[in-house]
Design a protein around this motif. Structure first.
Motif, PDB file in Angstrom:
ATOM      1  N   ILE A 368       0.866  -1.188   0.000  1.00  0.00           N
ATOM      2  CA  ILE A 368       0.000   0.000   0.000  1.00  0.00           C
ATOM      3  C   ILE A 368       0.898   1.232   0.000  1.00  0.00           C
ATOM      4  O   ILE A 368       1.885   1.296   0.736  1.00  0.00           O
ATOM      5  CB  ILE A 368      -0.922   0.029   1.234  1.00  0.00           C
ATOM      6  CG1 ILE A 368      -1.760  -1.256   1.307  1.00  0.00           C
ATOM      7  CG2 ILE A 368      -1.835   1.252   1.200  1.00  0.00           C
ATOM      8  CD1 ILE A 368      -2.640  -1.349   2.546  1.00  0.00           C
ATOM      9  N   PHE A 369       0.555   2.193  -0.849  1.00  0.00           N
ATOM     10  CA  PHE A 369       1.281   3.464  -0.854  1.00  0.00           C
ATOM     11  C   PHE A 369       0.273   4.571  -0.580  1.00  0.00           C
ATOM     12  O   PHE A 369      -0.765   4.679  -1.249  1.00  0.00           O
ATOM     13  CB  PHE A 369       1.977   3.700  -2.192  1.00  0.00           C
ATOM     14  CG  PHE A 369       3.108   4.691  -2.098  1.00  0.00           C
ATOM     15  CD1 PHE A 369       4.426   4.256  -1.967  1.00  0.00           C
ATOM     16  CD2 PHE A 369       2.860   6.056  -2.131  1.00  0.00           C
ATOM     17  CE1 PHE A 369       5.473   5.163  -1.864  1.00  0.00           C
ATOM     18  CE2 PHE A 369       3.893   6.967  -2.027  1.00  0.00           C
ATOM     19  CZ  PHE A 369       5.210   6.524  -1.897  1.00  0.00           C
ATOM     20  N   LEU A 370       0.593   5.395   0.420  1.00  0.00           N
ATOM     21  CA  LEU A 370      -0.279   6.483   0.862  1.00  0.00           C
ATOM     22  C   LEU A 370       0.448   7.807   0.663  1.00  0.00           C
ATOM     23  O   LEU A 370       1.664   7.880   0.831  1.00  0.00           O
ATOM     24  CB  LEU A 370      -0.627   6.307   2.347  1.00  0.00           C
ATOM     25  CG  LEU A 370      -1.042   4.896   2.783  1.00  0.00           C
ATOM     26  CD1 LEU A 370      -0.956   4.757   4.298  1.00  0.00           C
ATOM     27  CD2 LEU A 370      -2.460   4.601   2.314  1.00  0.00           C
ATOM     28  N   TRP A 371      -0.323   8.831   0.331  1.00  0.00           N
ATOM     29  CA  TRP A 371       0.311  10.139   0.180  1.00  0.00           C
ATOM     30  C   TRP A 371      -0.599  11.253   0.663  1.00  0.00           C
ATOM     31  O   TRP A 371      -1.736  11.409   0.188  1.00  0.00           O
ATOM     32  CB  TRP A 371       0.679  10.400  -1.281  1.00  0.00           C
ATOM     33  CG  TRP A 371       1.384  11.723  -1.470  1.00  0.00           C
ATOM     34  CD1 TRP A 371       2.393  12.232  -0.714  1.00  0.00           C
ATOM     35  CD2 TRP A 371       1.112  12.700  -2.481  1.00  0.00           C
ATOM     36  NE1 TRP A 371       2.781  13.460  -1.184  1.00  0.00           N
ATOM     37  CE2 TRP A 371       2.015  13.777  -2.276  1.00  0.00           C
ATOM     38  CE3 TRP A 371       0.211  12.759  -3.542  1.00  0.00           C
ATOM     39  CZ2 TRP A 371       2.020  14.910  -3.091  1.00  0.00           C
ATOM     40  CZ3 TRP A 371       0.215  13.877  -4.360  1.00  0.00           C
ATOM     41  CH2 TRP A 371       1.115  14.942  -4.137  1.00  0.00           C
ATOM     42  N   ALA A 372      -0.117  12.010   1.628  1.00  0.00           N
ATOM     43  CA  ALA A 372      -0.768  13.227   2.104  1.00  0.00           C
ATOM     44  C   ALA A 372       0.338  14.100   2.693  1.00  0.00           C
ATOM     45  O   ALA A 372       0.964  13.719   3.695  1.00  0.00           O
ATOM     46  CB  ALA A 372      -1.839  12.922   3.149  1.00  0.00           C
ATOM     47  N   PRO A 373       0.641  15.258   2.111  1.00  0.00           N
ATOM     48  CA  PRO A 373       1.814  16.055   2.503  1.00  0.00           C
ATOM     49  C   PRO A 373       1.878  16.562   3.945  1.00  0.00           C
ATOM     50  O   PRO A 373       2.982  16.656   4.482  1.00  0.00           O
ATOM     51  CB  PRO A 373       1.781  17.224   1.512  1.00  0.00           C
ATOM     52  CG  PRO A 373       1.070  16.669   0.312  1.00  0.00           C
ATOM     53  CD  PRO A 373       0.020  15.758   0.871  1.00  0.00           C
ATOM     54  N   PRO A 374       0.759  16.910   4.601  1.00  0.00           N
ATOM     55  CA  PRO A 374       0.902  17.430   5.973  1.00  0.00           C
ATOM     56  C   PRO A 374       1.536  16.398   6.913  1.00  0.00           C
ATOM     57  O   PRO A 374       1.083  15.255   6.988  1.00  0.00           O
ATOM     58  CB  PRO A 374      -0.543  17.743   6.388  1.00  0.00           C
ATOM     59  CG  PRO A 374      -1.264  17.989   5.089  1.00  0.00           C
ATOM     60  CD  PRO A 374      -0.644  17.017   4.135  1.00  0.00           C
TER      61      PRO A 374
END
Length: 526
Positions: A368-374
């Protein structure tokens, strides 16, 4: 496999013995396969050629296949297609699983905690609203939701990949002559070595810089970068891998701490002989500046989950021992100073980066790859952390979720009917034998003790018919099962006890039913 094509065709064709191509592709998508899957290349090519030929002749858009044409189109890839139609992938109920992922995605989306990294302008430009989740199973089932096609830099997520490649090229003993494998208990960029005067582990800056000196020693910088980026691309199944030169230049411009680290490492002779420090640092900055998307990142994670074999190409890129050691260190050191807490709560190998990415590996199941900058105070994605925690709360993915007597969570690896059937067999067999220990095990595992077989018979029905008084008392008093449940013939457990002349059980049931009229009322309302 002699007639599998016919059986698939018969299950999908219309009354006139024709199969719409769109219907066939739709069924593949429901199983988790994409039309772009390299393993379906021949089938999709054949279907496209057939569509073009029919469209040119007849000018139609909805193309139907007859039996012979279908067999010709799918023959090259029939093993994979057969697995899809028989629900033989690691996640058999894939649509149901995706719905659960959707629910988690939207739940986590409301999390507004954290701040976007700003130490270089390129990272600060990421929108705080970006949020993407991509999944790839070890069978190549794919699902994505959100901002999954926007390139983001790997940053520290490159570190476990660099370590895996170093292990793939050298022996573990040689690699660990230069870098340790213990959590540091210190910040990732701290200028500090362990008691043996080497970096604590490959997941901190010092360790990653030393590893860069081990990859393709003797080659020039361009060749070393080409080799590494090509290996990254193979791990990603030849999906999106690029390089952000602006980030690279900014990383190098703001790297005072890393320069200090490198010279400190050289002072303590941490590098192999002949290492060019500036070139090694440039190589390290380059690897941090490699870009992926959530989609391609999930395939990399799935390649690790699959023991080094890319699920969508079938190519072995890493040897199993390299993957094992990499996952071990990701589990203990992959989330900066939050690694211990993450290992406790989530119990899975993972690695985060300051661009907001999180690469999570469920061994033998999926990546699983997740991305959210904060980011939070540790440098981890706030949304990414919450998603991982929510995921493990719902599914039995934690490394220790399968201990005996543990409260059972959802297991997406089981087909619904298979899971229920096995549970019923286990429960009723224990009741038939009056096995209190087995019944207790079922109860402690969170199993519904009112489960019924095809005839609507519960464990209480079976135990009563067999005259197992202790089992009956356990089911009534401890498990709080209802004695008023009826089977398909409208018989209760009491009726069965009377039928088979189990007088002691009859007495127990009559007494319990007379003192628990509320259960009877509820049963009648149902």
């Amino acid at each position: 496999m002699d007639d599998i094509e016919d059986r698939i065709f018969d299950s999908l064709c219309d009354s006139e013995q024709y199969l719409p191509i769109l219907k066939f592709k739709s069924q593949l998508r429901k199983a988790g396969l994409r039309e772009t899957d390299p393993r379906l290349a021949e089938t999709m090519k054949n279907l496209a050629q057939f569509q073009r030929s029919v469209a040119e002749m007849e000018g139609v858009h909805s193309i139907h296949l007859d039996r012979d044409t279908f067999r010709k189109c799918v023959g090259d890839n029939i093993i994979l297609i057969s697995k899809a139609f028989h629900n033989n992938f690691i996640i058999p109920e894939f649509q149901t699983f995706c719905q659960s992922i959707d629910d988690l995605y939207w739940k986590v989306k409301s999390n507004t905690n954290g701040k976007v990294a700003s130490y270089i302008p390129q990272l600060a430009r990421y929108s705080a609203d970006f949020w993407g989740v991509s999944i790839c199973t070890i069978d190549g089932q794919r699902y994505s939701i959100g901002d999954v096609n926007i390139p983001l830099c790997l940053q520290s997520i490159s570190k476990p990949l660099t370590y895996a490649l170093a292990l793939n090229e050298h022996s573990p003993d040689l690699v660990h002559e230069y870098v340790g494998h213990e959590p540091s208990g210190r910040q990732f960029n701290e200028i500090k070595l362990n008691a043996d005067d080497k970096p604590h582990n490959p997941m901190i800056n010092a360790g990653a810089i030393v590893l860069c000196s081990l990859l393709k020693q003797g080659s020039n910088l361009a060749d070393r970068f080409d080799y590494t980026s090509e290996m990254f691309k193979k791990l990603a199944g030849n999906e999106h891998i690029s390089f952000n030169n602006s980030v690279f230049l900014s990383e190098r411009e703001t790297a005072d701490r890393n320069f200090a680290l490198a010279y400190y490492l050289r002072e303590y002779k941490c590098f192999p002989k002949g290492t060019h420090v500036m070139e090694t640092l440039d190589f390290y900055f380059q690897l941090c500046s490699v870009e992926v998307t959530c989609q391609s990142g999930s395939v990399i994670a799935a390649s690790l989950a699959n023991g080094g074999i890319c699920p969508i190409t079938g190519e072995r890129i890493l040897n199993p021992y390299s993957v094992r050691n990499t996952l071990s260190l990701m589990h203990s050191c992959g989330m900066y100073d939050y690694s211990g807490q993450f290992a406790f709560d989530v119990g899975l190998p993972s690695k985060s980066g300051v661009s907001g990415g999180v690469m999570l590996v469920v061994p033998n199941v999926m990546g699983i790859f997740l991305w959210a900058p904060p980011l939070d105070i540790y440098g981890n994605s706030c949304k990414g952390i919450q998603f991982c925690e929510e995921l493990v709360d719902n599914f039995n993915f934690h490394n220790y979720d399968n201990l005996r007597y543990t409260q059972r969570k959802q297991d997406p690896r089981l087909q619904k009917f298979t899971h229920r059937a096995n549970s019923v067999v286990q429960l009723l067999f224990a009741a038939k034998n009056g096995d209190i220990t087995a019944l207790r095990r079922c109860y402690l595992s969170g199993l519904d003790m009112n489960l019924t077989d095809y005839d609507g018979r519960t464990a209480l029905h079976v135990a009563s018919a067999e005259g197992h008084t202790e089992a009956v008392i356990f089911l009534l008093e401890k498990c709080k099962v209802s004695p008023f449940e009826c089977d398909r013939w409208d018989y209760t457990a009491l009726d069965d006890a009377k039928k088979f002349h189990k007088t002691e059980v009859v007495t127990i049931l009559e007494k319990y039913m007379s003192t628990n009229p509320k259960q009877q009322d509820n049963s009648q309302q149902k």
